[in-house]
Each structure stands twice: as structure tokens, then as C-alpha cells.
Design a protein around this motif. Sequence first.
Motif, PDB file in Angstrom:
ATOM      1  N   LEU A  21       0.797  -1.218   0.000  1.00 28.86           N
ATOM      2  CA  LEU A  21       0.000   0.000   0.000  1.00 28.86           C
ATOM      3  C   LEU A  21       0.831   1.270   0.000  1.00 28.86           C
ATOM      4  O   LEU A  21       0.359   2.323  -0.414  1.00 28.86           O
ATOM      5  CB  LEU A  21      -0.934  -0.008   1.204  1.00 28.86           C
ATOM      6  N   ALA A  22       2.097   1.196   0.462  1.00 28.42           N
ATOM      7  CA  ALA A  22       2.906   2.410   0.453  1.00 28.42           C
ATOM      8  C   ALA A  22       3.976   2.351  -0.614  1.00 28.42           C
ATOM      9  O   ALA A  22       4.397   3.377  -1.123  1.00 28.42           O
ATOM     10  CB  ALA A  22       3.546   2.632   1.820  1.00 28.42           C
ATOM     11  N   LYS A  23       4.447   1.137  -0.943  1.00 29.46           N
ATOM     12  CA  LYS A  23       5.517   1.059  -1.945  1.00 29.46           C
ATOM     13  C   LYS A  23       5.021   0.524  -3.277  1.00 29.46           C
ATOM     14  O   LYS A  23       5.799   0.402  -4.212  1.00 29.46           O
ATOM     15  CB  LYS A  23       6.636   0.158  -1.428  1.00 29.46           C
ATOM     16  N   PHE A  24       3.766   0.171  -3.374  1.00 30.79           N
ATOM     17  CA  PHE A  24       3.157  -0.273  -4.640  1.00 30.79           C
ATOM     18  C   PHE A  24       3.850  -1.467  -5.263  1.00 30.79           C
ATOM     19  O   PHE A  24       4.077  -1.489  -6.459  1.00 30.79           O
ATOM     20  CB  PHE A  24       3.156   0.839  -5.684  1.00 30.79           C
ATOM     21  N   LEU A  25       4.241  -2.446  -4.480  1.00 27.42           N
ATOM     22  CA  LEU A  25       4.841  -3.629  -5.085  1.00 27.42           C
ATOM     23  C   LEU A  25       3.856  -4.788  -4.994  1.00 27.42           C
ATOM     24  O   LEU A  25       3.221  -4.990  -3.966  1.00 27.42           O
ATOM     25  CB  LEU A  25       6.152  -3.989  -4.382  1.00 27.42           C
ATOM     26  N   GLY A  26       3.750  -5.550  -6.052  1.00 33.31           N
ATOM     27  CA  GLY A  26       2.887  -6.741  -6.044  1.00 33.31           C
ATOM     28  C   GLY A  26       1.409  -6.440  -6.141  1.00 33.31           C
ATOM     29  O   GLY A  26       0.589  -7.127  -5.548  1.00 33.31           O
ATOM     30  N   THR A 114       6.213 -13.679 -11.233  1.00 29.52           N
ATOM     31  CA  THR A 114       5.988 -12.332 -11.755  1.00 29.52           C
ATOM     32  C   THR A 114       5.375 -11.404 -10.714  1.00 29.52           C
ATOM     33  O   THR A 114       4.855 -10.355 -11.050  1.00 29.52           O
ATOM     34  CB  THR A 114       5.052 -12.352 -12.982  1.00 29.52           C
ATOM     35  N   ASN A 115       5.470 -11.781  -9.450  1.00 28.35           N
ATOM     36  CA  ASN A 115       5.023 -10.872  -8.395  1.00 28.35           C
ATOM     37  C   ASN A 115       6.171  -9.931  -8.104  1.00 28.35           C
ATOM     38  O   ASN A 115       7.199 -10.348  -7.580  1.00 28.35           O
ATOM     39  CB  ASN A 115       4.655 -11.690  -7.155  1.00 28.35           C
ATOM     40  N   CYS A 116       5.988  -8.636  -8.428  1.00 31.59           N
ATOM     41  CA  CYS A 116       7.149  -7.765  -8.323  1.00 31.59           C
ATOM     42  C   CYS A 116       7.543  -7.511  -6.873  1.00 31.59           C
ATOM     43  O   CYS A 116       8.621  -7.013  -6.606  1.00 31.59           O
ATOM     44  CB  CYS A 116       6.950  -6.470  -9.088  1.00 31.59           C
ATOM     45  N   ALA A 117       6.680  -7.874  -5.916  1.00 33.31           N
ATOM     46  CA  ALA A 117       7.067  -7.672  -4.521  1.00 33.31           C
ATOM     47  C   ALA A 117       8.299  -8.510  -4.174  1.00 33.31           C
ATOM     48  O   ALA A 117       9.171  -8.068  -3.431  1.00 33.31           O
ATOM     49  CB  ALA A 117       5.907  -8.019  -3.597  1.00 33.31           C
ATOM     50  N   VAL A 118       8.389  -9.720  -4.731  1.00 30.87           N
ATOM     51  CA  VAL A 118       9.510 -10.593  -4.385  1.00 30.87           C
ATOM     52  C   VAL A 118      10.818 -10.013  -4.917  1.00 30.87           C
ATOM     53  O   VAL A 118      11.794  -9.841  -4.182  1.00 30.87           O
ATOM     54  CB  VAL A 118       9.265 -12.013  -4.929  1.00 30.87           C
ATOM     55  N   LEU A 119      10.825  -9.673  -6.213  1.00 33.27           N
ATOM     56  CA  LEU A 119      12.024  -9.064  -6.793  1.00 33.27           C
ATOM     57  C   LEU A 119      12.287  -7.697  -6.149  1.00 33.27           C
ATOM     58  O   LEU A 119      13.431  -7.349  -5.871  1.00 33.27           O
ATOM     59  CB  LEU A 119      11.843  -8.914  -8.307  1.00 33.27           C
ATOM     60  N   GLY A 120      11.219  -6.968  -5.870  1.00 31.36           N
ATOM     61  CA  GLY A 120      11.363  -5.648  -5.257  1.00 31.36           C
ATOM     62  C   GLY A 120      12.058  -5.729  -3.911  1.00 31.36           C
ATOM     63  O   GLY A 120      13.007  -4.991  -3.642  1.00 31.36           O
TER      64      GLY A 120
ATOM     65  N   CYS B  25       1.694  -1.949 -10.812  1.00 30.92           N
ATOM     66  CA  CYS B  25       2.666  -1.414  -9.853  1.00 30.92           C
ATOM     67  C   CYS B  25       3.346  -0.157 -10.383  1.00 30.92           C
ATOM     68  O   CYS B  25       3.308   0.874  -9.724  1.00 30.92           O
ATOM     69  CB  CYS B  25       3.691  -2.456  -9.469  1.00 30.92           C
ATOM     70  N   PRO B  26       3.959  -0.205 -11.596  1.00 31.54           N
ATOM     71  CA  PRO B  26       4.551   1.038 -12.090  1.00 31.54           C
ATOM     72  C   PRO B  26       3.501   2.118 -12.295  1.00 31.54           C
ATOM     73  O   PRO B  26       3.765   3.292 -12.040  1.00 31.54           O
ATOM     74  CB  PRO B  26       5.197   0.633 -13.420  1.00 31.54           C
ATOM     75  N   THR B  27       2.279   1.733 -12.722  1.00 34.86           N
ATOM     76  CA  THR B  27       1.228   2.731 -12.953  1.00 34.86           C
ATOM     77  C   THR B  27       0.943   3.510 -11.677  1.00 34.86           C
ATOM     78  O   THR B  27       0.851   4.734 -11.688  1.00 34.86           O
ATOM     79  CB  THR B  27      -0.061   2.029 -13.399  1.00 34.86           C
ATOM     80  N   LEU B  28       0.810   2.775 -10.561  1.00 34.74           N
ATOM     81  CA  LEU B  28       0.484   3.454  -9.312  1.00 34.74           C
ATOM     82  C   LEU B  28       1.680   4.245  -8.788  1.00 34.74           C
ATOM     83  O   LEU B  28       1.530   5.339  -8.258  1.00 34.74           O
ATOM     84  CB  LEU B  28       0.064   2.422  -8.263  1.00 34.74           C
ATOM     85  N   ALA B  29       2.868   3.679  -8.957  1.00 35.43           N
ATOM     86  CA  ALA B  29       4.008   4.249  -8.246  1.00 35.43           C
ATOM     87  C   ALA B  29       4.596   5.469  -8.912  1.00 35.43           C
ATOM     88  O   ALA B  29       5.000   6.398  -8.232  1.00 35.43           O
ATOM     89  CB  ALA B  29       5.086   3.183  -8.080  1.00 35.43           C
ATOM     90  N   VAL B  30       4.674   5.494 -10.240  1.00 33.34           N
ATOM     91  CA  VAL B  30       5.444   6.570 -10.862  1.00 33.34           C
ATOM     92  C   VAL B  30       4.591   7.696 -11.409  1.00 33.34           C
ATOM     93  O   VAL B  30       5.129   8.657 -11.935  1.00 33.34           O
ATOM     94  CB  VAL B  30       6.358   6.048 -11.992  1.00 33.34           C
ATOM     95  N   VAL B 106       9.369  -7.584 -14.339  1.00 30.84           N
ATOM     96  CA  VAL B 106       8.184  -8.312 -13.908  1.00 30.84           C
ATOM     97  C   VAL B 106       6.896  -7.553 -14.233  1.00 30.84           C
ATOM     98  O   VAL B 106       5.853  -7.880 -13.686  1.00 30.84           O
ATOM     99  CB  VAL B 106       8.230  -8.664 -12.408  1.00 30.84           C
ATOM    100  N   ASN B 107       6.985  -6.576 -15.150  1.00 29.26           N
ATOM    101  CA  ASN B 107       5.762  -5.918 -15.606  1.00 29.26           C
ATOM    102  C   ASN B 107       4.979  -6.929 -16.444  1.00 29.26           C
ATOM    103  O   ASN B 107       5.434  -7.363 -17.501  1.00 29.26           O
ATOM    104  CB  ASN B 107       6.145  -4.700 -16.445  1.00 29.26           C
ATOM    105  N   CYS B 108       3.792  -7.290 -15.967  1.00 30.65           N
ATOM    106  CA  CYS B 108       3.082  -8.388 -16.640  1.00 30.65           C
ATOM    107  C   CYS B 108       2.659  -8.035 -18.054  1.00 30.65           C
ATOM    108  O   CYS B 108       2.383  -8.931 -18.837  1.00 30.65           O
ATOM    109  CB  CYS B 108       1.863  -8.838 -15.840  1.00 30.65           C
TER     110      CYS B 108
END
Lengths: 196, 205
Positions: A21-26, A114-120, B25-30, B106-108
Amino acid sequence: MSFGDYMLFIVSAILVNNILLAKFLGNCPFLGVSKRMDTATGMSMAVIFVMVMAGMITWLVQYYILVPLNIEYLQTIAFILVIAALVQLVEIVMAKSLPALYRALGIFLPLITTNCAVLGVAIININEEFDFVDTLVFSLASAVGYSLALILFAGIRERFMLTKMPKAFQGTSIGLVVAGFLALAFSGFSGLVGGH
Amino acid sequence: MSITREFTKGLWEILPPFRLVLGLCPTLAVTTSAENGMGMGLATTFVLVCSNLLVSLLRKIIPSKVRIAAYVVIIASFVVIVELMMQAYAFPLYQALGIFIPLIVVNCIILGRAEAFAGKNGPVASIADGLGVGIGFTISLAVLGAFRELIGSGTVWGNSVFWESFEPFTFMVRAPGAFVALGLFLAAINLISSKLDDRKRRAQS
């Protein structure tokens, strides 16, 4: 770090700087699997497991392979390969030795690649120059934060089935607006850590 | 389908992230500003076009069992190229986007296009598809970024546009605002597309 520092670190990773919710990952699986409580719980368990394993292994890869060989620029490729291989390996081992858990997590494991939280989290561990124990604690706390947000959100989303709403908002759209309010609630915890 | 058709479908029919709800994720974050949104969109477009081309050229060589892993390696290689180029030529943008540049891997959307389109079609059509989807994504991010920037910081492309005592609605540029803004945009797009469908149906009957 002392015990108190660790507590602060953990609370910050779970509540204040919540990875979802704060870092937008996953966010893709966050919206994808949160329509029902049981899928949300399954995904949470799989994320906790893989995130902690991936955090530790990518840390070891970074400091024992990439840095000595001076090939840090390959970090992105190396990490995603490690995570993909790890997920595959976990899947095989789990299917053989823990069939009950495998059946519960089965379909969520491949999604985690492909869950970017893990790589993030793996990249944050390196960027913040955490040592091995910090990495372990941060990965676990982030995964718990992820699960907390996902399960809370699934709980709210289950109620939508009984609610009348404008047609344009149905589905993902209202989900995102509610996620925004959940994020607002979580940002209320920032007073706990101070200085934010 | 013709090449133009492959290109234009990315601009509305499967416009990411609104019609095709991927790459959130990139849409929300950047999208805190139009400039960041556009930079992210362009970086994604580059990776998308290159990976679509390579996947399409190699589609007969890659064994289907390991195709996802092969796609991920192809995408990751182009992401590293983008990362190094941005460090060299667009450092402020590189710093603003931060962790989300390596996360293009990992951008789907990119893996989705490789799997759904480039793995089955020829190189020219794949480039058209990649360009269409990429440009659609760039425009979406820029518009969303401009909206959040205008309301949240009262600026357009970094230039202040409101009167002096204007108090910007900072909620919009912070984390919760990202979710709410995207949700509202999605609802608006749903409304427009259902209106368009209605009109089409009425024209036919």
C-alpha cells in the motif's frame, strides 16, 4: 542493532511502509486473488515462504557471486533467474515432500515469479545495504505486511458481492478506490515510527 | 489482421493499464507527475518492442516447455540495457523512477504480450503490437500523471498553473491517492466504453 531497533524496523516494514500500500509492489496479484478469502490466504502463505527464501538467496548471490566477480550490472537478470528457479524448485520439492501444503499453495506458486514484490524486496535489501540478518528480518516483515494487507482487502472485497453499486465501478475499479482507503488507514500508523 | 490493426488495438481495445488491467505497480508508483509517467512509459515501450521482436524471431527455436523462462531472460536483458542507458543519459529520471526500472522485468504487460502475441506471430506484426501497446501505456501513464500532478501539486509539467493562494490537494500525489485516482479513471473508461458499445448496438439495430 538492538532489540528495540529491530522492533521499530519490523513495525515500519509491516505497517508504515507496507510493501503493497505504500511502496506499490505486487499489486497485480493483490487485485487478482483478493476476490475470495481462501485464495487470498493461499497467496499470502506462498508469498511469505518465497519472499523469505528469495531474500536470503539473492543476498548470498549478490555478495558471494556478483560482487567478487565485479558483475553487479547483471543483478536484475541474476535475481529474476534465481527467483524463477527457486519457485520451480520449491514447487517440485513441495509436491514430493509436503503434498498437503502443495495442494493448498499449488496454483499460486507459479504466479509468484511475476510478483514484483519478491524481486522488489530482493533489490531493496541490496540497495539499503542490509546485512544478512537485516535481510532476513526485512523480507519476513515485508511478507507479513503483504499478507496482512491482502487478507484485510479480501475481507472487504467479499462484502461487495452483496452491495449495489454503479455499473462503471464494478470489479477492479471499486477495488482500487477501496485499496486507496486501506492505504490511507495504513498511513495513519506513521505516527508510530515518527519522523516520517 | 493488418499491421495498422495490430498497432491501433493497443490504443483502445486492449489499452493498458485500463482495458487490460496489468502492470499496475509502475502505474500506481510513478504517476506522481506527467513527466515521470511518460518516462516510465517510454522505457517500458522500448523493452516491449525489443522483446516482442526477439521473441517473435526466436519463436520456432524456443522449446515451448521453457518458453516463459526464455522470455524472462530476453526481457531482463533489455531491461538492463534501459537501466544502463538511463543512468548515462537521463540520470534525474533514473533517480525519480528508482526501483521501478529493474522491476520492468516483472511488468506483466511485457510477459503477457510475449506469451499472447509475439510467441505466435511474425516479427513485423509483433513490432506493431509492441509499439501500439507501449504507446497506449505511455499515454495512459502520462494522462494519469498529469491529472495527479495538476490536483496534487497544482502544476502542469512542473509549471505552476493555479493562483498563488491555491492549496494543492496533496492526497492525490501520495500513496492512497494513487489507488483512488486509478480507480476513478478505470470507472470513467468503463463508462465511456459501455456508452460506445450501446451506440454501436443501436446503430446496428
